[in-house]
Design a protein around this motif. Structure first.
Motif, PDB file in Angstrom:
ATOM      1  N   TYR A  35       8.615  -2.107   5.278  1.00  0.00           N
ATOM      2  CA  TYR A  35       8.487  -3.447   4.717  1.00  0.00           C
ATOM      3  C   TYR A  35       9.483  -3.582   3.568  1.00  0.00           C
ATOM      4  CZ  TYR A  35       3.757  -3.182   6.813  1.00  0.00           C
ATOM      5  OH  TYR A  35       2.674  -3.042   7.658  1.00  0.00           O
ATOM      6  N   GLN A  37      10.233  -6.243  -0.046  1.00  0.00           N
ATOM      7  CA  GLN A  37       9.735  -7.334  -0.869  1.00  0.00           C
ATOM      8  C   GLN A  37      10.716  -7.632  -1.993  1.00  0.00           C
ATOM      9  OE1 GLN A  37       5.794  -6.766  -2.530  1.00  0.00           O
ATOM     10  NE2 GLN A  37       5.446  -8.977  -2.502  1.00  0.00           N
ATOM     11  N   GLN A  42       6.860 -13.182  -0.205  1.00  0.00           N
ATOM     12  CA  GLN A  42       5.887 -12.373   0.522  1.00  0.00           C
ATOM     13  C   GLN A  42       6.550 -11.128   1.084  1.00  0.00           C
ATOM     14  OE1 GLN A  42       3.907 -14.590   3.574  1.00  0.00           O
ATOM     15  NE2 GLN A  42       2.228 -13.123   3.778  1.00  0.00           N
ATOM     16  N   ARG A  43       5.814 -10.064   1.090  1.00  0.00           N
ATOM     17  CA  ARG A  43       6.308  -8.826   1.683  1.00  0.00           C
ATOM     18  C   ARG A  43       6.592  -9.042   3.168  1.00  0.00           C
ATOM     19  NH1 ARG A  43       2.589  -4.774  -0.517  1.00  0.00           N
ATOM     20  NH2 ARG A  43       1.112  -5.759   0.913  1.00  0.00           N
ATOM     21  N   PRO A 110       2.359  -6.906  10.668  1.00  0.00           N
ATOM     22  CA  PRO A 110       2.138  -6.412   9.302  1.00  0.00           C
ATOM     23  C   PRO A 110       0.696  -6.008   9.035  1.00  0.00           C
ATOM     24  CG  PRO A 110       3.360  -8.480   9.290  1.00  0.00           C
ATOM     25  CD  PRO A 110       2.865  -8.281  10.683  1.00  0.00           C
ATOM     26  N   TYR A 111       0.569  -4.955   8.246  1.00  0.00           N
ATOM     27  CA  TYR A 111      -0.723  -4.554   7.683  1.00  0.00           C
ATOM     28  C   TYR A 111      -0.903  -5.316   6.390  1.00  0.00           C
ATOM     29  CZ  TYR A 111      -3.850  -1.607   4.878  1.00  0.00           C
ATOM     30  OH  TYR A 111      -4.851  -1.148   4.056  1.00  0.00           O
ATOM     31  N   ASN A 112      -2.001  -6.006   6.241  1.00  0.00           N
ATOM     32  CA  ASN A 112      -2.194  -6.878   5.084  1.00  0.00           C
ATOM     33  C   ASN A 112      -3.184  -6.322   4.065  1.00  0.00           C
ATOM     34  OD1 ASN A 112      -0.430  -8.927   6.092  1.00  0.00           O
ATOM     35  ND2 ASN A 112      -2.025  -9.494   7.547  1.00  0.00           N
ATOM     36  N   GLU A 114      -4.639  -3.346   1.195  1.00  0.00           N
ATOM     37  CA  GLU A 114      -4.142  -2.837  -0.073  1.00  0.00           C
ATOM     38  C   GLU A 114      -4.068  -1.314  -0.118  1.00  0.00           C
ATOM     39  OE1 GLU A 114      -3.261  -6.422  -1.054  1.00  0.00           O
ATOM     40  OE2 GLU A 114      -2.890  -4.738  -2.416  1.00  0.00           O
TER      41      GLU A 114
END
Length: 127
Positions: A35, A37, A42-43, A110-112, A114
């Motif tokens: 990813y 950023q 947004q990432r 994408p993994y959203n 944390e």
């Protein structure tokens, strides 16, 4: 734990190879992605790879210039970046991804969450 490395300052058209070292069972059990950023944006998932390493998908903005790969024995995922552009300037992270299978084949999403995020590695492309 995920630890990214390999970022730096590079000129337009240059190349870098990023590495992401994983510990524990996270790496072997999951498809992975890179990813990036930039501030106030947004990432973005730029590249994704299956657990086996046999399939990969890319964002349109990097397709043909970036290559993702992984070494399951070393628990490391790589991102080879060529023909770098100023718009590639960002902090790059690796993490797990979500997977989707369809008639079109496999793709990473994408993994959203944390969890697992490392500190990232900064890439700066300048003229």
């Amino acid at each position: 734990q995920l630890v990214e490395s390999g970022g730096g300052l590079v000129q337009i058209g240059g190349s870098l190879r990023l590495s992401c070292a994983a510990s524990g069972s996270l790496f072997k059990l999951n498809a992975m992605g890179w990813y990036r950023q930039v501030p106030e944006k947004q990432r973005e998932l730029v590249a994704a790879i299956t657990r086996s390493g046999h399939e990969a998908t890319y964002a349109d903005s990097v397709r043909g210039r970036f290559t993702i790969s992984r070494d399951n024995d070393e628990k490391t995922v790589f991102l080879e970046m060529n023909n770098l552009k100023p718009e590639d300037t960002a902090v790059y992270y690796c993490n797990v991804i979500r997977e989707e299978y369809s008639e079109s084949g496999w793709r990473g999403l994408p993994y959203n969450g944390e969890n697992y995020w490392g500190k990232g590695t900064r890439v700066t492309v300048s003229s």
